[in-house]
Design a protein around this motif. Sequence first.
Motif, PDB file in Angstrom:
ATOM      1  N   PHE A   9       0.809  -1.834  -0.118  1.00 36.34           N
ATOM      2  CA  PHE A   9       0.344   0.476   0.210  1.00 36.34           C
ATOM      3  C   PHE A   9       1.210   0.989  -0.341  1.00 36.34           C
ATOM      4  N   THR A  10       1.814   1.364   0.684  1.00 36.53           N
ATOM      5  CA  THR A  10       2.634   2.213   0.929  1.00 36.53           C
ATOM      6  C   THR A  10       3.547   2.278   0.046  1.00 36.53           C
ATOM      7  N   GLY A  11       3.780   1.457  -0.669  1.00 34.96           N
ATOM      8  CA  GLY A  11       4.405   1.650  -2.512  1.00 34.96           C
ATOM      9  C   GLY A  11       3.954   2.355  -3.414  1.00 34.96           C
ATOM     10  N   CYS A  12       2.564   1.918  -2.854  1.00 31.91           N
ATOM     11  CA  CYS A  12       1.278   1.830  -4.161  1.00 31.91           C
ATOM     12  C   CYS A  12       1.404   3.490  -4.647  1.00 31.91           C
ATOM     13  N   MET A  59       5.512   6.191  10.691  1.00 31.66           N
ATOM     14  CA  MET A  59       4.133   6.344   9.566  1.00 31.66           C
ATOM     15  C   MET A  59       3.252   7.254  11.748  1.00 31.66           C
ATOM     16  N   THR A  60       1.922   7.170  11.241  1.00 22.84           N
ATOM     17  CA  THR A  60       0.689   7.957  12.059  1.00 22.84           C
ATOM     18  C   THR A  60      -0.010   6.791  12.323  1.00 22.84           C
ATOM     19  N   LEU A  61      -0.590   6.430  13.139  1.00 18.03           N
ATOM     20  CA  LEU A  61      -1.448   5.845  13.395  1.00 18.03           C
ATOM     21  C   LEU A  61      -2.803   5.332  12.281  1.00 18.03           C
ATOM     22  N   ASN A  62      -2.993   6.880  12.232  1.00 16.49           N
ATOM     23  CA  ASN A  62      -3.919   6.906  11.090  1.00 16.49           C
ATOM     24  C   ASN A  62      -3.561   6.199   9.891  1.00 16.49           C
ATOM     25  N   GLU A  63      -2.037   6.582   9.648  1.00 12.19           N
ATOM     26  CA  GLU A  63      -1.394   5.599   8.124  1.00 12.19           C
ATOM     27  C   GLU A  63      -1.614   4.187   8.401  1.00 12.19           C
ATOM     28  N   LYS A  64      -1.127   3.610   9.352  1.00  7.09           N
ATOM     29  CA  LYS A  64      -0.853   2.447   9.549  1.00  7.09           C
ATOM     30  C   LYS A  64      -2.042   1.529   9.590  1.00  7.09           C
ATOM     31  N   THR A  65      -3.583   2.058   9.853  1.00  3.85           N
ATOM     32  CA  THR A  65      -4.574   2.030   9.669  1.00  3.85           C
ATOM     33  C   THR A  65      -5.252   1.626   9.154  1.00  3.85           C
TER      34      THR A  65
END
Length: 83
Positions: A9-12, A59-65
């Motif tokens: 996901f992060t790569g995309c 990463m923030t919690l929101n980004e991880k979620t």
Amino acid sequence: MCIAAILIFTGCFFSIQLFAQASIYKTGWTDFNKNGKMDVFEDAKQPVEKRIANLLSQMTLNEKTVGSSSEDISVKKKFIITE
């Protein structure tokens, strides 16, 4: 598996941003977070475990979620098991 999905996901996400700003391209690496320095997760010479830990620490919690709950067709295709 969850970490792999986050990385995909992060790569995309970062791939989309690459087209928006060409100055993130450096010699031998890409400054994905645009901070002007090579972070551990941006250094392909570092071990994968170290890169994952560094990326998750930034990463923030929101980004991880969002990263762990997003559905991406490429992720689905990668993990489809056929008999």
